[in-house]
Design a protein around this motif. Sequence first.
Motif, PDB file in Angstrom:
ATOM      1  N   ILE B 449      -0.382   3.006   0.952  1.00 53.73           N
ATOM      2  CA  ILE B 449      -0.035   3.571   2.298  1.00 53.73           C
ATOM      3  C   ILE B 449      -1.108   3.933   2.525  1.00 53.73           C
ATOM      4  N   LEU B 450      -1.998   4.560   2.051  1.00 50.34           N
ATOM      5  CA  LEU B 450      -3.031   5.997   2.493  1.00 50.34           C
ATOM      6  C   LEU B 450      -4.388   4.763   1.892  1.00 50.34           C
ATOM      7  N   PHE B 451      -4.248   3.565   0.746  1.00 47.39           N
ATOM      8  CA  PHE B 451      -4.975   2.493   0.369  1.00 47.39           C
ATOM      9  C   PHE B 451      -6.383   3.282   0.758  1.00 47.39           C
ATOM     10  N   GLY B 452      -7.263   4.701   0.285  1.00 50.45           N
ATOM     11  CA  GLY B 452      -8.121   4.878  -0.115  1.00 50.45           C
ATOM     12  C   GLY B 452      -8.745   5.763   1.281  1.00 50.45           C
ATOM     13  N   ALA B 460       1.351  13.028   8.810  1.00 47.82           N
ATOM     14  CA  ALA B 460       1.408  11.964   9.504  1.00 47.82           C
ATOM     15  C   ALA B 460       1.656   9.982   8.198  1.00 47.82           C
ATOM     16  N   LEU B 461       1.633  10.921   6.781  1.00 48.88           N
ATOM     17  CA  LEU B 461       2.795   9.462   5.863  1.00 48.88           C
ATOM     18  C   LEU B 461       3.496  10.081   6.339  1.00 48.88           C
ATOM     19  N   GLU B 462       4.301  11.130   6.116  1.00 49.79           N
ATOM     20  CA  GLU B 462       5.918  11.034   6.823  1.00 49.79           C
ATOM     21  C   GLU B 462       6.089  10.527   8.282  1.00 49.79           C
ATOM     22  N   TRP B 463       5.721  10.383   9.160  1.00 48.70           N
ATOM     23  CA  TRP B 463       5.911   9.761  10.114  1.00 48.70           C
ATOM     24  C   TRP B 463       5.981   8.295   9.571  1.00 48.70           C
ATOM     25  N   ALA B 464       4.702   7.599   9.222  1.00 46.09           N
ATOM     26  CA  ALA B 464       4.806   6.242   9.070  1.00 46.09           C
ATOM     27  C   ALA B 464       5.775   5.508   7.236  1.00 46.09           C
ATOM     28  N   GLY B 495      11.480  -7.202   1.004  1.00 42.49           N
ATOM     29  CA  GLY B 495      11.736  -6.710   2.037  1.00 42.49           C
ATOM     30  C   GLY B 495      10.883  -5.252   2.323  1.00 42.49           C
ATOM     31  N   GLN B 496      11.187  -4.608   0.681  1.00 42.20           N
ATOM     32  CA  GLN B 496      10.521  -2.711   1.108  1.00 42.20           C
ATOM     33  C   GLN B 496       9.087  -2.776   0.645  1.00 42.20           C
ATOM     34  N   LYS B 497       8.242  -4.344   0.510  1.00 41.82           N
ATOM     35  CA  LYS B 497       6.785  -4.182  -0.011  1.00 41.82           C
ATOM     36  C   LYS B 497       6.685  -4.675   1.949  1.00 41.82           C
ATOM     37  N   GLN B 498       6.930  -5.455   2.999  1.00 40.42           N
ATOM     38  CA  GLN B 498       6.442  -5.480   4.112  1.00 40.42           C
ATOM     39  C   GLN B 498       6.649  -4.025   4.750  1.00 40.42           C
ATOM     40  N   ARG B 499       7.624  -3.370   4.457  1.00 44.32           N
ATOM     41  CA  ARG B 499       7.893  -2.018   4.897  1.00 44.32           C
ATOM     42  C   ARG B 499       6.598  -1.641   4.395  1.00 44.32           C
ATOM     43  N   LEU B 500       6.283  -1.806   3.534  1.00 37.72           N
ATOM     44  CA  LEU B 500       5.576  -0.835   2.195  1.00 37.72           C
ATOM     45  C   LEU B 500       3.819  -0.849   3.553  1.00 37.72           C
ATOM     46  N   ALA B 501       3.556  -2.452   3.957  1.00 40.97           N
ATOM     47  CA  ALA B 501       2.785  -2.341   4.373  1.00 40.97           C
ATOM     48  C   ALA B 501       2.409  -2.178   5.773  1.00 40.97           C
ATOM     49  N   LEU B 502       3.563  -2.269   6.252  1.00 40.34           N
ATOM     50  CA  LEU B 502       3.792  -1.352   7.579  1.00 40.34           C
ATOM     51  C   LEU B 502       3.455  -0.663   7.989  1.00 40.34           C
ATOM     52  N   ALA B 503       3.870   0.474   7.477  1.00 42.30           N
ATOM     53  CA  ALA B 503       3.800   1.771   6.837  1.00 42.30           C
ATOM     54  C   ALA B 503       2.066   2.356   6.954  1.00 42.30           C
ATOM     55  N   ARG B 504       1.563   0.974   5.883  1.00 43.15           N
ATOM     56  CA  ARG B 504       0.047   1.317   5.632  1.00 43.15           C
ATOM     57  C   ARG B 504      -0.687   0.722   7.289  1.00 43.15           C
ATOM     58  N   ALA B 505       0.076   0.242   7.645  1.00 36.99           N
ATOM     59  CA  ALA B 505      -0.637   0.185   9.177  1.00 36.99           C
ATOM     60  C   ALA B 505      -0.626   0.837   9.906  1.00 36.99           C
ATOM     61  N   LEU B 506       0.598   1.129  10.014  1.00 36.48           N
ATOM     62  CA  LEU B 506       0.692   2.408  11.297  1.00 36.48           C
ATOM     63  C   LEU B 506      -0.214   3.675  10.292  1.00 36.48           C
ATOM     64  N   VAL B 507       0.327   4.399   9.536  1.00 31.37           N
ATOM     65  CA  VAL B 507      -0.386   5.640   9.145  1.00 31.37           C
ATOM     66  C   VAL B 507      -1.659   6.122   9.558  1.00 31.37           C
ATOM     67  N   ARG B 508      -2.425   5.302   9.982  1.00 32.93           N
ATOM     68  CA  ARG B 508      -3.894   6.192  10.654  1.00 32.93           C
ATOM     69  C   ARG B 508      -3.068   5.947  12.661  1.00 32.93           C
ATOM     70  N   ARG B 509      -2.280   6.087  12.993  1.00 34.00           N
ATOM     71  CA  ARG B 509      -1.917   6.128  14.392  1.00 34.00           C
ATOM     72  C   ARG B 509      -2.590   5.137  15.124  1.00 34.00           C
ATOM     73  N   PRO B 510      -2.932   3.844  14.656  1.00 30.21           N
ATOM     74  CA  PRO B 510      -3.983   2.812  15.278  1.00 30.21           C
ATOM     75  C   PRO B 510      -3.897   3.073  17.124  1.00 30.21           C
ATOM     76  N   LYS B 511      -5.318   2.406  17.330  1.00 24.48           N
ATOM     77  CA  LYS B 511      -5.153   2.521  18.822  1.00 24.48           C
ATOM     78  C   LYS B 511      -4.574   0.319  19.411  1.00 24.48           C
ATOM     79  N   ILE B 512      -4.764   0.116  18.180  1.00 17.37           N
ATOM     80  CA  ILE B 512      -4.315  -1.612  18.139  1.00 17.37           C
ATOM     81  C   ILE B 512      -3.144  -2.148  16.773  1.00 17.37           C
ATOM     82  N   LEU B 513      -2.487  -2.612  16.988  1.00 15.80           N
ATOM     83  CA  LEU B 513      -1.337  -2.798  16.118  1.00 15.80           C
ATOM     84  C   LEU B 513      -1.435  -4.165  16.762  1.00 15.80           C
ATOM     85  N   ILE B 514      -1.364  -5.114  15.103  1.00 17.30           N
ATOM     86  CA  ILE B 514      -1.110  -6.635  14.868  1.00 17.30           C
ATOM     87  C   ILE B 514      -0.097  -6.764  14.183  1.00 17.30           C
ATOM     88  N   LEU B 515       1.088  -7.658  14.503  1.00 19.12           N
ATOM     89  CA  LEU B 515       2.149  -7.904  13.180  1.00 19.12           C
ATOM     90  C   LEU B 515       1.731  -9.437  12.814  1.00 19.12           C
TER      91      LEU B 515
END
Lengths: 602, 597
Positions: B449-452, B460-464, B495-515
């Motif tokens: 999720i943190l991806f370095g 933020a991690l909890e939220w994602a 299914g877990q993989k996909q949600r993990l990828a989503l958490a990874r994308a969300l964790v920094r509260r991005p301004k632009i989200l691409i799914l």
Amino acid sequence: MSSEFYENEQINSQEKTIRSRAAFAKLLPLLKPHRKRLLLCLLLLAGSTVLSLYWPILLKRALDIDIKGHDYRGLVITALSIGLLQAAALALQFVQRIKLETIGQDVMVDLKRKLFDHTLSLDVSFFDRNPVGRLMARIESDTEALRMLFTNTVVLLVGDMLLIVGIYAVMFYYSWRLTLLLLAIVPIVGLLTFIFERKTTPRFLEVRKKIAEITATMTEFLHSMSIVQIFHRGAYARQRVNYANKLKFVDDKYVNIAVILFFNTVFLLEPVGIGVVLFFGMVWVKSGALTVGTISLFIILIWRSFEPIWRVSEQLSTIQKAIAGAKRIFALLSEEQKLPDPIRPVHWGKLEKGICFDHVWFSYTGDDNYALKDVTFEIPVGKRVALAGVTGGGKSTVINLILRFYDPQKGRITVDEIALPDIPKAELRRRFALVLQDILLFPGDVRDNLGLESEVLPDEKIVTAARTVEADRFIRRLPQGYRTEVSEKGANFSRGERQLLSFARALVADPDVLILDEATSSVDPETERTIQASLKKLMARRTSLIIAHRLSTILDVDEILVIRNGEIIERGTHTELILMNGYYSKLFHLQFKTQMGVVANA
Amino acid sequence: MRKKIQWLWRYYRKYPYVVAVLLVFTPIQTVFQVSIPRLIQFAVDYIESGEIPTNVTALWLIIFGHKLGLSTPATFMLALVSVGFIAAVLYAFVQSHRAWMNLRLEWLFRQNAFDGITCKGPDFFNSFRTGDLVTRMTDDVAEKLSWFACSGIFRLYEALLMVTFTIAMMLTIDPLLTLWSAGPLPILILIFFRSATLLDKRYDHLQKRISAFNDVMEACFSGIRVVKSYVKEKAQKAKFHKAVTERRDAEIFAIKAGTVVDSLYVYIWQIGVIIVLLAGGYMVINANLSLGKLVAFIFYVVYLVFPMFNIGQFLVKSRQSAVSIDRLVELEQMSPMVSDDSSVAGDGSIKGNLSFENVRFTFPGSDRKIIDDISFTIKAGQTVALVGKVGSGKTWLVNMIPRLVDPTGGMIKLDGHDLRRFKLEDLRCSIGYVPQEPALFSDTVRNNILFGRENVSEAALEWAIEVSQLRDEIATFPQGIETPIGTRGMAISGGQKQRLALARALVRRPKILILDDCTSALDSHTEAALWYRLQEVMPDMTAILITHRPDALERADAIYVLDAGKIVESGRHFDLFEQNTLYARIYKRYHLEEEVS
């Protein structure tokens, strides 16, 4: 099967030396058929070693007798004798080396065949778990490492031991007192070697593990580089790889330094030995016990006695690799067949009644994750049955089971009421012909691929089959017709042509049952028409099981089994199913309706 | 050749100390090494004549030894052992530095190659398969190149020095004899050059046989189902045997040539010894040369053997290494598709207003218009859906937003500025992207999720995790959030993989989200819950969805239908659905798919 399914190669941290010896013990039977040649080789090796020990003795003679005695004629004779003896030794050595290489090659040919034959006999689930690349590495690289080890070890064990014994024997003959002193070298070297081996062997293993880590890390990042870039994690990836590199560097450094220290310490004994010889030469100069010739002889022999050690130092990494390779090879050879042929086979000649699935449950992973649940159906002889459903529903699994690539966990599959496990696999499969989506063509020419290299088949039969499926025309247009070489993965044929070739192949096999996994990708209408016509001919009056993707096929079959999540949820003819207005009806609209335009225009 | 040397020099430049050590100490070590036969010479002369040799060095040694209370024999022996000891120590010193350099170079070659690759664009990854890249960076680098780059070159240096100093020593003893005994040298060099071409040809032939052998295996194992179902095991075995035998024959053929060369080489220097005996022996008999000098001479000739071998090895290995250098250089050729010009700072001030203006995209060297003149705008906070067949260009369109690739025509603007003017890092850090294929790594859940990324709060991690509907499941994992997920996430479900990828994308509260079609593996219950939660979160971001989900389409602020790189229809769901549009057809199809899966 996704690549995630592959079993990971584990580098076992518990590898003990005992296992390496066991691995080599298994290698010995391979040498048996070459006994005589090997013996000859060893004799030649012994011969050339003994001969090569002669020239220092002749040198001594030259120095002590000829030169000292001012006998130039004698000197010339001695010098020429050296030349002749060395030539003889060289000739023997040359023949020996070629013979040894040949034996090594032959032993490896035997091993490679054994490996290939054994691997080929393993069941399909093994191939699903092991990528082709890994299997090829076993049969290619690991055997090569082993071969190099064999060639070098023979020389090492026999030749070098003989050399050392010979050297000390000659030295003893000329001065037993000095020899006794010099013999002290042997246990010192032995002790150093022992310490060295203990300390470094586990470290060698560590280095290999670290290399595997680097490879794995790099592969992961390379595989998903676009995501790395999108998240701007390039620096992170670089740092991770750098760290893996560093770990390997540290371990490798230790190993390298240990090797250098060891060998240089051992080689230090050389000047020590020479020093001892010279010392006593000078001390005993009055008694003349050590002449100049003898001293020269000793010095040269001492140099030569370190040759084997030098050879080992150069070969160290090869030896390590070979040991690892040997273990992997024997691991492969000990893989067992999971679907053995019956002990008391029932012979099945021809399909008379039909195929039956009786409450079959099957899971690829052997646990509760069932790919097929309580599947029951019949394919009566002469009827055509289609399987319909979305991807991953279980259609391919049915095919895997019918051909006995796997056995079901529960339930029975029978042909003519004989259970599949009771029929020898070869007999069973001969009566089937499988046509897959990815048409695999093998190296060889077109004829080879159509007949799958059965020389027993007359050309006539192959051509007739090709003509029936309308493949004959385009084959004849090829540069060498039926003898045209198929390029890698059949790239010189279009998709449509490859499909026709696979139909021809199936027809040549003249099976009782046709199993067809229809291709989903589309071709141009012209080719599509030809393919549909060929299919009709192929399926005429033939018992068939088809994973259908073509509208024309669906409309043509006798029964459709609708599979969803491993279960048959609807069955019947197309009309019956449409009238049911259930799942099939929706599926039809999704998958086949769009083709109606094509069919109408055809 | 020059280019290759330049390429190597780039690396050597960084380690002046090691290079200096190798350059300076190798000759010093060689001098000590080469002194040993000299000492033997003194000893032999002493034994022969009973008198102390008249050589200055010898005299000095004896005087020095006497001062220490040693007899003459003891002096010589200690001198020899000392010289040998120093030579060994120096050699260990030099070798260690060589080994260190080999390993360091291996590290550098590999790291630099990898670093370069991390910047390359998708065109690079289309041209080079991962397996090939990894082979170049491991096998080519480690096996062939790094040993040669240091040890290979410096062993050559060592060999040349050895030959030079040995011949120098021989000359000081007797120039005429030197001429006689060094005679074979040029012949040896000639043999090596001539044999190189013959060996090349034979090894080439061998390579072809090896490839053929590999092809048979590859085809057979890849098509194992066909082989087994047509019961053609026997034929395949026969084919394999033929290939193996041909390979064996080719290899023996090549080795025969190699062995002849080796044997000839060994024999030639033997002739050197014989010549020394004959010529030198004559001189000794006629009292023109001392016996000690003859003995030393013979040993010097023996000393020449080894270096000759190393020189020969160098010639062979340099060919292989040249090929490996080429393979690494090849990777450097393609330039990255995207560069970082950064004149506008982004980060906190990015709002997320995107506008595409006449955007076009084709791959370099290709004619196919992947994106063919697309223009539209998205206001910050809006949710936009992209719809279209496979190959319509949807994925490449969204890939341009984090600048995986840049448009080949037209421009994309973010908050009114050209995308290219933003600092790449700032731009990408404000985007959260969930790809079709989850692309996870063999690490813990947390690290995936943190991806370095650092500076991510626990909150933020909890939220994602919570938004991605993963919280309960992570709690059931053996080590919770520290559980490793296996290579590419083998240990967890799709299914877990996909949600993990989503958490990874969300964790920094991005301004632009691409799914990009990111919930296909989820069961309908989880999918519904996820989207419900996402809908709450999305108004804070500019969201671009590539989706099939009917309810996502219904809620989108705008839908764009793509076909062959162009926008063919646009609007809101209900407007488009009413009319007989392409969208309507696609929508109905999605609906059917939902019911069928």
